[in-house]
Design a protein around this motif. Structure first.
Motif, short mmCIF file in Angstrom:
data_model
loop_
_atom_site.label_atom_id
_atom_site.label_comp_id
_atom_site.label_asym_id
_atom_site.label_seq_id
_atom_site.Cartn_x
_atom_site.Cartn_y
_atom_site.Cartn_z
N ASN A 26 0.82 -1.20 0.00
CA ASN A 26 0.00 0.00 0.00
C ASN A 26 0.86 1.26 0.00
O ASN A 26 0.50 2.26 -0.62
N ARG A 29 2.28 1.79 -3.61
CA ARG A 29 1.28 1.69 -4.67
C ARG A 29 1.47 2.74 -5.76
O ARG A 29 1.39 2.44 -6.95
N ASP A 30 1.73 3.98 -5.39
CA ASP A 30 1.85 5.05 -6.38
C ASP A 30 3.26 5.18 -6.95
O ASP A 30 3.45 5.77 -8.01
N LYS A 31 4.25 4.62 -6.27
CA LYS A 31 5.64 4.81 -6.69
C LYS A 31 6.11 3.78 -7.72
O LYS A 31 6.79 4.12 -8.67
N SER A 32 5.76 2.53 -7.52
CA SER A 32 6.26 1.47 -8.39
C SER A 32 5.19 0.40 -8.58
O SER A 32 4.80 -0.26 -7.62
N ASP A 33 4.76 0.23 -9.82
CA ASP A 33 3.74 -0.79 -10.10
C ASP A 33 4.28 -2.20 -9.92
O ASP A 33 3.58 -3.08 -9.42
N TYR A 36 4.62 -2.96 -6.19
CA TYR A 36 3.27 -3.11 -5.65
C TYR A 36 2.71 -4.51 -5.94
O TYR A 36 2.23 -5.20 -5.05
#
Length: 58
Positions: A26, A29-33, A36
């Motif tokens: 979590n 989540r926005d930094k590395s797909d 994640y």
């Protein structure tokens, strides 16, 4: 390779590792797909392995 120490891990420790993996997923989540997705799969694997291990002990 001898995985006897991994086989003797209690299910609650595996559940704890899965929760930590989900929390880290979590956070990333926005930094590395890729990270994640990897952490989600890793957390789900620990959860399933812990569940199977707890069912096997009963």
């Amino acid at each position: 390779m001898d995985f006897s120490s991994f086989k003797n891990i209690s299910p609650i420790f595996l559940y704890l590792l899965s929760v930590i993996s989900f929390v880290l997923a979590n956070l990333f989540r926005d930094k590395s797909d890729f990270l994640y997705g990897f952490l989600l799969v890793f957390g789900a694997g620990f959860f399933i392995f812990g569940f199977l291990k707890s069912r096997k002990n009963k």
